[in-house]
Design a protein around this motif. Structure first.
Motif, PDB file in Angstrom:
ATOM      1  N   ALA A  25       0.828  -1.212   0.000  1.00 20.58           N
ATOM      2  CA  ALA A  25       0.000   0.000   0.000  1.00 20.58           C
ATOM      3  C   ALA A  25       0.858   1.256   0.000  1.00 20.58           C
ATOM      4  O   ALA A  25       0.568   2.222  -0.724  1.00 20.58           O
ATOM      5  CB  ALA A  25      -0.929  -0.002   1.208  1.00 20.58           C
ATOM      6  N   GLU A  26       1.924   1.275   0.800  1.00 18.93           N
ATOM      7  CA  GLU A  26       2.798   2.449   0.849  1.00 18.93           C
ATOM      8  C   GLU A  26       3.517   2.649  -0.481  1.00 18.93           C
ATOM      9  O   GLU A  26       3.657   3.789  -0.954  1.00 18.93           O
ATOM     10  CB  GLU A  26       3.812   2.299   1.983  1.00 18.93           C
ATOM     11  N   LEU A  27       3.973   1.555  -1.077  1.00 19.01           N
ATOM     12  CA  LEU A  27       4.663   1.686  -2.360  1.00 19.01           C
ATOM     13  C   LEU A  27       3.713   2.199  -3.428  1.00 19.01           C
ATOM     14  O   LEU A  27       4.078   3.081  -4.225  1.00 19.01           O
ATOM     15  CB  LEU A  27       5.266   0.339  -2.765  1.00 19.01           C
ATOM     16  N   ALA A  28       2.495   1.700  -3.442  1.00 26.73           N
ATOM     17  CA  ALA A  28       1.505   2.177  -4.415  1.00 26.73           C
ATOM     18  C   ALA A  28       1.228   3.672  -4.229  1.00 26.73           C
ATOM     19  O   ALA A  28       1.112   4.424  -5.203  1.00 26.73           O
ATOM     20  CB  ALA A  28       0.217   1.368  -4.280  1.00 26.73           C
ATOM     21  N   GLU A  29       1.135   4.102  -2.982  1.00 21.66           N
ATOM     22  CA  GLU A  29       0.885   5.520  -2.702  1.00 21.66           C
ATOM     23  C   GLU A  29       2.042   6.393  -3.199  1.00 21.66           C
ATOM     24  O   GLU A  29       1.822   7.444  -3.818  1.00 21.66           O
ATOM     25  CB  GLU A  29       0.683   5.715  -1.207  1.00 21.66           C
ATOM     26  N   GLN A  30       3.261   5.976  -2.950  1.00 22.15           N
ATOM     27  CA  GLN A  30       4.415   6.758  -3.378  1.00 22.15           C
ATOM     28  C   GLN A  30       4.544   6.776  -4.903  1.00 22.15           C
ATOM     29  O   GLN A  30       4.917   7.801  -5.489  1.00 22.15           O
ATOM     30  CB  GLN A  30       5.696   6.213  -2.742  1.00 22.15           C
ATOM     31  N   LEU A  31       4.241   5.670  -5.540  1.00 18.45           N
ATOM     32  CA  LEU A  31       4.286   5.641  -7.006  1.00 18.45           C
ATOM     33  C   LEU A  31       3.258   6.592  -7.596  1.00 18.45           C
ATOM     34  O   LEU A  31       3.540   7.284  -8.585  1.00 18.45           O
ATOM     35  CB  LEU A  31       4.039   4.220  -7.512  1.00 18.45           C
ATOM     36  N   ALA A  32       2.072   6.651  -6.994  1.00 20.25           N
ATOM     37  CA  ALA A  32       1.046   7.577  -7.477  1.00 20.25           C
ATOM     38  C   ALA A  32       1.524   9.018  -7.362  1.00 20.25           C
ATOM     39  O   ALA A  32       1.296   9.839  -8.266  1.00 20.25           O
ATOM     40  CB  ALA A  32      -0.250   7.361  -6.702  1.00 20.25           C
ATOM     41  N   ARG A  33       2.194   9.339  -6.273  1.00 26.06           N
ATOM     42  CA  ARG A  33       2.726  10.689  -6.099  1.00 26.06           C
ATOM     43  C   ARG A  33       3.781  10.993  -7.154  1.00 26.06           C
ATOM     44  O   ARG A  33       3.810  12.095  -7.719  1.00 26.06           O
ATOM     45  CB  ARG A  33       3.321  10.835  -4.699  1.00 26.06           C
ATOM     46  N   CYS A  34       4.643  10.036  -7.429  1.00 24.78           N
ATOM     47  CA  CYS A  34       5.672  10.250  -8.457  1.00 24.78           C
ATOM     48  C   CYS A  34       5.041  10.446  -9.825  1.00 24.78           C
ATOM     49  O   CYS A  34       5.490  11.289 -10.619  1.00 24.78           O
ATOM     50  CB  CYS A  34       6.620   9.057  -8.493  1.00 24.78           C
ATOM     51  N   GLY A  35       3.997   9.684 -10.105  1.00 20.67           N
ATOM     52  CA  GLY A  35       3.338   9.808 -11.396  1.00 20.67           C
ATOM     53  C   GLY A  35       2.718  11.173 -11.605  1.00 20.67           C
ATOM     54  O   GLY A  35       2.672  11.682 -12.729  1.00 20.67           O
ATOM     55  N   ALA A  36       2.253  11.798 -10.516  1.00 16.34           N
ATOM     56  CA  ALA A  36       1.590  13.097 -10.616  1.00 16.34           C
ATOM     57  C   ALA A  36       2.548  14.272 -10.504  1.00 16.34           C
ATOM     58  O   ALA A  36       2.159  15.415 -10.785  1.00 16.34           O
ATOM     59  CB  ALA A  36       0.515  13.211  -9.529  1.00 16.34           C
ATOM     60  N   ASP A  37       3.777  14.025 -10.116  1.00 20.00           N
ATOM     61  CA  ASP A  37       4.756  15.096  -9.871  1.00 20.00           C
ATOM     62  C   ASP A  37       5.548  15.376 -11.149  1.00 20.00           C
ATOM     63  O   ASP A  37       6.341  14.547 -11.603  1.00 20.00           O
ATOM     64  CB  ASP A  37       5.700  14.665  -8.743  1.00 20.00           C
ATOM     65  N   ARG A  38       5.371  16.549 -11.722  1.00 24.92           N
ATOM     66  CA  ARG A  38       6.032  16.883 -12.982  1.00 24.92           C
ATOM     67  C   ARG A  38       7.537  17.029 -12.848  1.00 24.92           C
ATOM     68  O   ARG A  38       8.258  16.985 -13.838  1.00 24.92           O
ATOM     69  CB  ARG A  38       5.426  18.167 -13.558  1.00 24.92           C
ATOM     70  N   SER A  39       8.026  17.190 -11.622  1.00 29.67           N
ATOM     71  CA  SER A  39       9.468  17.309 -11.432  1.00 29.67           C
ATOM     72  C   SER A  39      10.171  15.956 -11.458  1.00 29.67           C
ATOM     73  O   SER A  39      11.402  15.890 -11.545  1.00 29.67           O
ATOM     74  CB  SER A  39       9.788  18.013 -10.106  1.00 29.67           C
ATOM     75  N   VAL A  40       9.406  14.875 -11.390  1.00 38.51           N
ATOM     76  CA  VAL A  40       9.993  13.530 -11.374  1.00 38.51           C
ATOM     77  C   VAL A  40      10.112  13.015 -12.803  1.00 38.51           C
ATOM     78  O   VAL A  40       9.122  12.871 -13.514  1.00 38.51           O
ATOM     79  CB  VAL A  40       9.134  12.561 -10.535  1.00 38.51           C
TER      80      VAL A  40
END
Length: 248
Positions: free
Chosen positions: A32-47
Motif C-alpha cells: 500500500a505504501e509503495l503504491a501511494e508513493q508511485l502515485a505521487r511520483c506519477g503526478a509530480d512533474r518534477s519527477v
C-alpha cells in the motif's frame, strides 16, 4: 514508521523498501505504501524517473506470509509500475525471491550487483509463481523460465541478465552497481517527459496484454493454491525452518 522511504535528486525519485527485519517481504502495508508513493511520483512533474531500491541484504523476499496483501492489491501494484508514465528502474544489491522477481519484471530497467541472487521459490512451499508470471513470462527466455519456475533453484546476476530479468550487471565483482545504473539515469534526464511516457507505453504494451487476458484467472488460481493443504504445510515448514513433508 514508514516502510518506503523517499529521496529526490535531479529529477530522479528513489523509493527504498525499508523493512529489513523481514527482508522487505511484501506485506499489505508495504504494498500500500509503495503504491501511494508511485502515485505521487506519477503526478509530480518534477519527477523524470523512479528508482526502486532496498535496505538490507534482500531486495524482497516475496510475499509476507504473516501479513500478505490481497492478490488484487498486488496485481494492481504490478500494473501500476507498468502504467506509470515515468520509467521505473530497480537497483538490486542482494537477494530477490518469489514475488520480488515480479516487481523486477514490472520495472522498465533493472541494474543488479554481480553478487545479487534470484530464485522463484514458490514451488517449494506448495504454490506457483502465478500472479508474477504476468510480468515475468513476457520478458524471460522460455526455457529458463521453465527451469527456474519448476526447480526453485537460485541463479546469479549474470544468468538473470542472460535470461532477460536484469538489464545490466557491473563487469567486475567489485564494481558498484551504480557504475551501470548511472548511465541509464543520465540518459533519462536527457529525454523529454513526453518522449519517455510514449516510449514506455510501447515497451510495456506486450506485458500489459497479459493483464487484460490472464490477471483474473491467475488471481483465482493463486488464491486456490494458497488455501490448499499442501500450501499450508509448505508455509508452516518455511516458518518453522524445516523441510516440507514432501521433500525426498
Amino acid at each position: 514508521m514508514t516502510l518506503v522511504t523517499t529521496a529526490y535528486e535531479r529529477g530522479i525519485t528513489t523509493l527504498t523498501l525499508d523493512s529489513p527485519e523481514n527482508r522487505n517481504a511484501l506485506s499489505a502495508r508495504l504494498v500500500a505504501e509503495l503504491a501511494e508513493q508511485l502515485a505521487r511520483c506519477g503526478a509530480d512533474r518534477s519527477v523524470r524517473a523512479v528508482v526502486l531500491a532496498h535496505t538490507g541484504s534482500t531486495f524482497s523476499a516475496g510475499a509476507d506470509l504473516k501479513a500478505p496483501p490481497s492478490p488484487y492489491a498486488f496485481v494492481a501494484l504490478l500494473r501500476q509500475l507498468l502504467e506509470l508514465p515515468k520509467p521505473v528502474l530497480a537497483r538490486v544489491t542482494g537477494k530477490v525471491r518469489a514475488g520480488g522477481l515480479g516487481l523486477l519484471g514490472a520495472c522498465d530497467l533493472v541494474a543488479a550487483s554481480a553478487d545479487a541472487e534470484f530464485a522463484l521459490t514458490e514451488v517449494r512451499i506448495g504454490v506457483a509463481p502465478s500472479m508474477i508470471s504476468l510480468t515475468l513470462l513476457p520478458r524471460l527466455d522460455p526455457r529458463a523460465a521453465a527451469r527456474y519456475c519448476l526447480t526453485g533453484e537460485p541463479f546469479d546476476a549474470a544468468e538473470a541478465a542472460r535470461i532477460g530479468l536484469v538489464t545490466a550487471v557491473p563487469a567486475g565483482p567489485k564494481e558498484d552497481v551504480d557504475t551501470v545504473l548511472a548511465p541509464m539515469l543520465e540518459g533519462l534526464r536527457r529525454a523529454s517527459p513526453q518522449g519517455l511516457a510514449e516510449a514506455k507505453r510501447l515497451v510495456a504494451a506486450r506485458v500489459l496484454e497479459t493483464f487484460e487476458r490472464d490477471a483474473e484467472d491467475l488471481v483465482q488460481r493463486s488464491a486456490s493454491l494458497f488455501a490448499s493443504a499442501e500450501a499450508r504445510e509448505g508455509m508452516t515448514a518455511f516458518l518453522e525452518r524445516r523441510d516440507a513433508a514432501w521433500v525426498l
